[in-house]
Design a protein around this motif. Structure first.
Motif, PDB file in Angstrom:
ATOM      1  N   ARG A 130       0.846  -1.103  -0.180  1.00  0.00           N
ATOM      2  CA  ARG A 130       0.084   0.133   0.022  1.00  0.00           C
ATOM      3  C   ARG A 130       0.648   1.221   0.027  1.00  0.00           C
ATOM      4  O   ARG A 130       0.512   2.381  -0.631  1.00  0.00           O
TER       5      ARG A 130
ATOM      6  N   ALA B 136       2.154   1.604  -3.323  1.00  0.00           N
ATOM      7  CA  ALA B 136       1.015   2.023  -4.574  1.00  0.00           C
ATOM      8  C   ALA B 136       0.814   3.711  -4.041  1.00  0.00           C
ATOM      9  O   ALA B 136       0.506   4.273  -5.315  1.00  0.00           O
TER      10      ALA B 136
ATOM     11  N   TYR C 225      -5.061   5.046  -8.719  1.00  0.00           N
ATOM     12  CA  TYR C 225      -4.406   3.843  -8.679  1.00  0.00           C
ATOM     13  C   TYR C 225      -4.771   2.890 -10.105  1.00  0.00           C
ATOM     14  O   TYR C 225      -5.773   3.006 -10.675  1.00  0.00           O
TER      15      TYR C 225
END
Length: 374
Positions: free
Chosen positions: A215, A218, A236
């Motif tokens: 995460r 990302a 994303y």
């Protein structure tokens, strides 16, 4: 009949009537006494029955209470063994700390010292137990830090108190002061787990750490989208990724899982435009009107008039989600052509039939036109 005889006859009749009335009254009284006695006997029988029922109910409640107590004792054997130790530890340490506090502070308020040394560590110990039972997944690391911090303070205080007489006394007093909370934390607050449970917990912690790193990566690689009013949000690219060097995400192909058809048409269009731009040769293939363009806010389809023309040879192919090699796709295209399921001259037909990206569909169409897929 003379008057005297008549009078005597009347008196005899009156006497007979009185005797009959007296006999009737006696019979009534006898019946009333019998009914009263019967009612009394019935009341006594009802009272005896009610008393028997109440005795049975009290006996049943006592049995249920004893059974409940036995079940609770059976389910809380560890508590019944540990809490007496904790109580003895507190009873021995608290008065000693109260006397030591009175001597140290030279005031009656010094007797409150056990509230810091003894009650402090027990407050955190009980907090750890309650937190783990009410919220099994809640971290209790800081609560445990509080337990051992106050336990260390209690041990040191009792040790110093005992050292005023002898070092043996100091060690014993220090150990006694913390023995209860140590036993409590080892058995109740942190009960032993099986090997399988420990392994499962380690795997879950490792998975949580990896998810956190993914995460974070990302977010680091996300694109910011800014609206007309200046507000921004992160965008994303969904898909399957692996963590590469320096904490970057790279597209991954999972063996055994089918390559899902992409529903992100903006991304596919970006791939197509990037492929077209990369394949253009300066001065030769430059065309002011691209074959797949965006005009007036609408996206042109793949199979326009220009789509039927032969594309530029040897152009690079950009495919961000590779799942099958180009040779495999060519073999599948040949099978689809033989089955009559695809129009090999249409990139859109190839894309829908083979469920691939637009860039690879155009590449297969061009290869087919050049005779490479036949």
């Amino acid at each position: 009949m003379s008057w005297a005889e008549e009078r005597r006859a009347n008196k005899l009749v009156d006497a007979q009537i009185q005797r009959e009335q007296a006999a009737a009254a006696a019979q009534v009284r006898i019946a009333e006494r019998a009914a009263l006695a019967q009612q009394r006997r019935e009341d006594q029988a009802a009272a005896a029955e009610q008393a028997r029922i109440e005795r049975e109910q009290r006996a049943a409640r006592r049995k249920a209470a004893w059974r409940a107590l036995g079940a609770w004792c059976g389910a809380n054997v560890v508590e019944l063994l540990i809490y007496p130790i904790a109580l003895l530890s507190f009873v021995l340490a608290a008065p000693a700390m109260a006397a030591y506090g009175h001597d140290v502070y030279r005031s009656a308020l010094g007797v409150l010292l056990p509230g810091i040394t003894e009650l402090g560590m027990w407050a955190f110990a009980v907090a750890v137990l309650v937190a783990r039972r009410r919220h099994p997944g809640r971290p209790v690391g800081w609560l445990q830090v509080g337990v051992w911090t106050f336990a260390g303070f209690a041990f040191a205080s009792n040790l110093l108190h005992g050292l005023t007489s002898a070092w043996e006394s100091g060690v014993v007093m220090g150990l006694v002061s913390v023995s209860g909370v140590v036993a409590h934390q080892l058995t109740l607050a942190a009960p032993p787990r099986s090997r399988a449970e420990r392994q499962t917990a380690r795997i879950e912690r490792a998975a949580a750490r990896k998810i956190g790193r993914v995460r974070k990566a990302a977010v680091r690689q996300a694109v910011a989208e800014i609206d007309a009013d200046g507000s921004a949000r992160l965008v994303y690219a969904p898909g399957r990724y692996v963590l590469a060097r320096r904490g970057r995400l790279e597209t991954a192909v999972v063996p055994g899982l089918p390559v899902a058809e992409s529903a992100d048409w903006d991304r596919e269009l970006a791939d197509l435009l990037a492929t077209t731009a990369a394949g253009a040769r300066p001065g030769v293939d430059r065309d002011p009107t691209p074959r797949d363009s965006i005009e007036g806010g609408a996206v042109a389809t793949l199979d326009q008039a220009g789509d039927l023309h032969e594309s530029r040879p040897n152009r690079p192919v950009i495919d961000r989600k590779p799942g099958r090699s180009l040779d495999q796709l060519r073999a599948e295209l040949d099978a689809a052509i033989e089955a009559g399921q695809v129009d090999p001259t249409s990139a859109e037909s190839i894309r829908k039939t083979l469920k691939i990206g637009a860039a690879r569909a155009r590449q297969l169409r061009d290869d087919y036109k050049r005779g490479e897929a036949r």
